[in-house]
Design an enzyme around this catalytic site. Sequence first.
Site, PDB file in Angstrom:
ATOM      1  N   ASP A   1       0.816  -1.212   0.000  1.00 16.08           N
ATOM      2  CA  ASP A   1       0.000   0.000   0.000  1.00 16.08           C
ATOM      3  C   ASP A   1       0.850   1.262   0.000  1.00 16.08           C
ATOM      4  O   ASP A   1       0.463   2.276  -0.590  1.00 16.08           O
ATOM      5  CB  ASP A   1      -1.010   0.005   1.151  1.00 16.08           C
ATOM      6  CG  ASP A   1      -0.416  -0.296   2.507  1.00 16.08           C
ATOM      7  OD1 ASP A   1       0.793  -0.549   2.590  1.00 16.08           O
ATOM      8  OD2 ASP A   1      -1.179  -0.289   3.501  1.00 16.08           O
ATOM      9  N   CYS A   2       2.029   1.207   0.615  1.00 21.22           N
ATOM     10  CA  CYS A   2       2.921   2.372   0.595  1.00 21.22           C
ATOM     11  C   CYS A   2       3.425   2.646  -0.818  1.00 21.22           C
ATOM     12  O   CYS A   2       3.544   3.806  -1.233  1.00 21.22           O
ATOM     13  CB  CYS A   2       4.098   2.150   1.533  1.00 21.22           C
ATOM     14  SG  CYS A   2       3.615   1.918   3.250  1.00 21.22           S
TER      15      CYS A   2
END
Length: 731
Positions: free
Chosen positions: A456-457
Amino acid sequence: MTEFYSDTIGLPKTDPRLWRLRTDELGRESWEYLTPQQAANDPPSTFTQWLLQDPKFPQPHPERNKHSPDFSAFDACHNGASFFKLLQEPDSGIFPCQYKGPMFMTIGYVAVNYIAGIEIPEHERIELIRYIVNTAHPVDGGWGLHSVDKSTVFGTVLNYVILRLLGLPKDHPVCAKARSTLLRLGGAIGSPHWGKIWLSALNLYKWEGVNPAPPETWLLPYSLPMHPGRWWVHTRGVYIPVSYLSLVKFSCPMTPLLEELRNEIYTKPFDKINFSKNRNTVCGVDLYYPHSTTLNIANSLVVFYEKYLRNRFIYSLSKKKVYDLIKTELQNTDSLCIAPVNQAFCALVTLIEEGVDSEAFQRLQYRFKDALFHGPQGMTIMGTNGVQTWDCAFAIQYFFVAGLAERPEFYNTIVSAYKFLCHAQFDTECVPGSYRDKRKGAWGFSTKTQGYTVADCTAEAIKAIIMVKNSPVFSEVHHMISSERLFEGIDVLLNLQNIGSFEYGSFATYEKIKAPLAMETLNPAEVFGNIMVEYPYVECTDSSVLGLTYFHKYFDYRKEEIRTRIRIAIEFIKKSQLPDGSWYGSWGICFTYAGMFALEALHTVGETYENSSTVRKGCDFLVSKQMKDGGWGESMKSSELHSYVDSEKSLVVQTAWALIALLFAEYPNKEVIDRGIDLLKNRQEESGEWKFESVEGVFNHSCAIEYPSYRFLFPIKALGMYSRAYETHTL
């Protein structure tokens, strides 16, 4: 300035005016304590002034605030952003914060230094004591797994030992009160696995009473589902050095202080305890994830093997194997390791293997400072070395969403955060033999140096960078990252999606799921859930969809494949919705957090309250949880119990999460949204600040952790979205 418990009982404290936070272009955070002469020529950043409550902090005084009759959502949004930009470090572009909450991190730093015979600097020692004292339970004086937990054996014994190792006498009121609670809970014998390991290393427990962590598992064929190279990265990161310690049965030399501690932390004399009969003894208050029968049988078999069957050849081979893996971890992360727990265990093994003066151990000593963070309560080891990439990606995105990013007063804020993200992309692969996947092109949670890809980063960073590159206002910095580098990030992100037999369409955290979820039956930690293998996470899948849909909109690279990947991810998100319309969140609290991400992801593929039954159910669930004052508030208990539990009062961050979800869903009842917006405006200080109210994050279902930037980022986003949807007012 806030008065803390440590102040009321007369504990010493350092001079807050002498602390300076140092950061660099890669986002490293480290604190220095200066002399008055040095400090006079070295002004603190505005972040340091704000954090340490310096009266010289340049408090904003916006013309319009909550007391103004025409105070709009945009005014509140702008005021919040104007305050938040003061918390950005000018040298690095990051938004530093004390990422705190877990109460089992600092033991590693203190224990390794004690075992190595290294004296912790006095200014650190004072502030480490202050933090622990100031986070003690206000009634019984103990500590829990995290800072808002009830008192447990794990938290109480580790923090009691820290205080004693740092020099607090046993008859000090803080120690006496904590010791009373520890003994009431049954004493250190009831500590969970990780606690027993640290106590054994400190010669305060016996290794025969610790459940085994056999390094021989690393000699098994990788094709086996149970091979530790298939475990979740944090678990294997911890159990590589733990397996070494378990193998050699390391305990430090006895000292008079340790002899005293042996007599303080048990309910009966140390020499009278049969440790081997207490391998599975865990205080009921601590026990979140009980042993399975499978694990108990496996442990008994391994204990028999270690006692009667392990030979010197296998001993030496497995010892070399795990130490080689520790060395690859140090190489891949420049000795940061994935997080402070395994970093401390790796440091202890390095100390045993190479000695206190070795280059490897000295580098670990240097890197300890990356996670050692000071704040008004004192100093602690954080959950990681920071949240730099995560917060910068959100800051850029939300300033754009709110219509603020291209305004002149926020130009430097966006450029600095963008430059950091450009520097934070991984540009090397891991050392061969590390059991690590391709990472070049990805982003992590904190810094490039830490080196662990997070799905997700990576997605959120890509989206933030594209926003800047699409804006002509920022044309001077467009060259800092090429489209080809973004393509590399997309390659890694697509490779992280589960498209095999495990949880089709989902994204996990660091890697694909590589082993059956049934492996969780071997979870040895006792205080955490979902740690053995990667799990599918709805919010990780949501963020990945956000990054992929934004990239797909502007680039033709792998276009058809990305369209398919988005579709199957959306199918997973829909499948993950619970019957009541909610989604369970694993990294924020809890159903509110996951609902926000899920409804934004569904919005990106055109699903709204009007045309989607999934969105309607999600919105109706959130609206049913709105409190009388118009806000939302969800307790950490939701994460533990997997059922929605209201907090005692509404909370700014969770109100913002719910509003963002409803605004993306185009929820038709504006009155519901108006009431939430009014709460955000009314809770804002005249300066634009929102004060801390409650812990925002969680991990492994049971441990709370603070995300201090969330109380700025998400209200800014919610207010900005509302303003763009409903207001014609401009500042």
